[in-house]
Design an enzyme around this catalytic site. Sequence first.
Site, PDB file in Angstrom:
ATOM      1  N   GLU A  97     -66.511  57.797  -1.346  1.00 31.77           N
ATOM      2  CA  GLU A  97     -66.065  57.511  -2.689  1.00 31.77           C
ATOM      3  C   GLU A  97     -66.404  55.884  -2.987  1.00 31.77           C
ATOM      4  O   GLU A  97     -66.357  55.234  -2.317  1.00 31.77           O
ATOM      5  CB  GLU A  97     -64.496  57.672  -2.798  1.00 31.77           C
ATOM      6  CG  GLU A  97     -63.992  59.041  -2.801  1.00 31.77           C
ATOM      7  CD  GLU A  97     -62.538  59.535  -3.051  1.00 31.77           C
ATOM      8  OE1 GLU A  97     -62.372  60.584  -3.633  1.00 31.77           O
ATOM      9  OE2 GLU A  97     -61.834  58.702  -2.767  1.00 31.77           O
ATOM     10  N   CYS A 342     -56.335  50.864  -3.945  1.00 34.67           N
ATOM     11  CA  CYS A 342     -56.303  50.322  -2.417  1.00 34.67           C
ATOM     12  C   CYS A 342     -55.554  51.190  -1.810  1.00 34.67           C
ATOM     13  O   CYS A 342     -54.418  51.578  -1.800  1.00 34.67           O
ATOM     14  CB  CYS A 342     -55.862  48.883  -2.360  1.00 34.67           C
ATOM     15  SG  CYS A 342     -56.984  47.721  -3.017  1.00 34.67           S
TER      16      CYS A 342
END
Length: 356
Positions: A97, A342
């Site tokens: 990703e 994150c």
Amino acid sequence: MTRSLHDLTFDQLRELLVSEGLRPAHAGTLWNTLQFRAMADPLVREDLAPPLRKWLTRVLHEGSWMLDVPPVSSDTPSSDGLTHKFLLRMADAQEIETVIMGYTGRHTACVSTQAGCAMGCVFCATGQMGFVRHLRPGEIVAQVLHAQRILRTKGEKGLRNLVFMGMGEPLHNYDAVMTALDIICDTRGLNIGPSKISVSTVGVVPGILRMAEENRPYNLAVSLHAATEEERAKLIPANQRWPLADLIAACRSYNARTGRRIFFAWTLIHGVNDTPEHAKRIAELLHGLDAHVNLIPLNRTEGYTGTESDDASADTFHRILQDAGFPCTIRQRRGIDVAAGCGQLKAAKQSRRKAA
């Protein structure tokens, strides 16, 4: 195994072309095509010199060389309209990703360096999936080139910042990451300045010391998350290999040798590491370091039951660190609705076949 032209630095590309009987000037043309123009198919360029076109056509057709232009398995925009997550498929079917984040007047790409991760941080989706393999330099560079193509298609300015905070531990794949950065920073190509690039680590001490020894000019970001050995070991299994005391000693050595500030990341987890006492312990631990602390409210993942700190706790934490003299920022949360924040990156379709 077929090698990729995107794995090569400019000097390596020139050496290859000369060894194949082409002129050194052809390296500049090909580099401009692949890196500066970010062309997915260099043969589309009409003004390629015939010898270069003939060589490219031959090596790509026979498979002695390839290009890293990964197809997009999925393209997921966030509801904020500023964050875009891409699932990219590598040549061996592994998927990684990459995230593009838009801010006022600039764009940042969050880049992956491994398929999976061996560090096992308990609150991180990539850590929960385990390690599959390292990415090659070309596979790392390919993510940046993909982001450039996307932005140019939309008529946007190119990337200004890169954060190596995607899937994987960058300093566990040190050589490939540094080669990729040499390519990305080359002024004849992507030309992204080292000061605009952050390399994140969970605390791989040998990598930090090597960055200092080699005087690598990139920003160093260290994921801290706890200020005692016992608490950190519960969140970050790698702390058993590189204890907190050794990590801080390496950071002090890095500070002293490079003169560059270190950015410490602290994920705020409700009831785990978000009390005023925790903030005071950070200040004691980092005393004397040139440090900036980034506070990141936990982004939830399926494999971890913790929750993010509330705003009041985060604000108190922030104030204590600022009062102690540390620059401190509560990081803006982006792309949470599409699991692009994150600690949330995880290729759901990831092949579990590990590389030898």
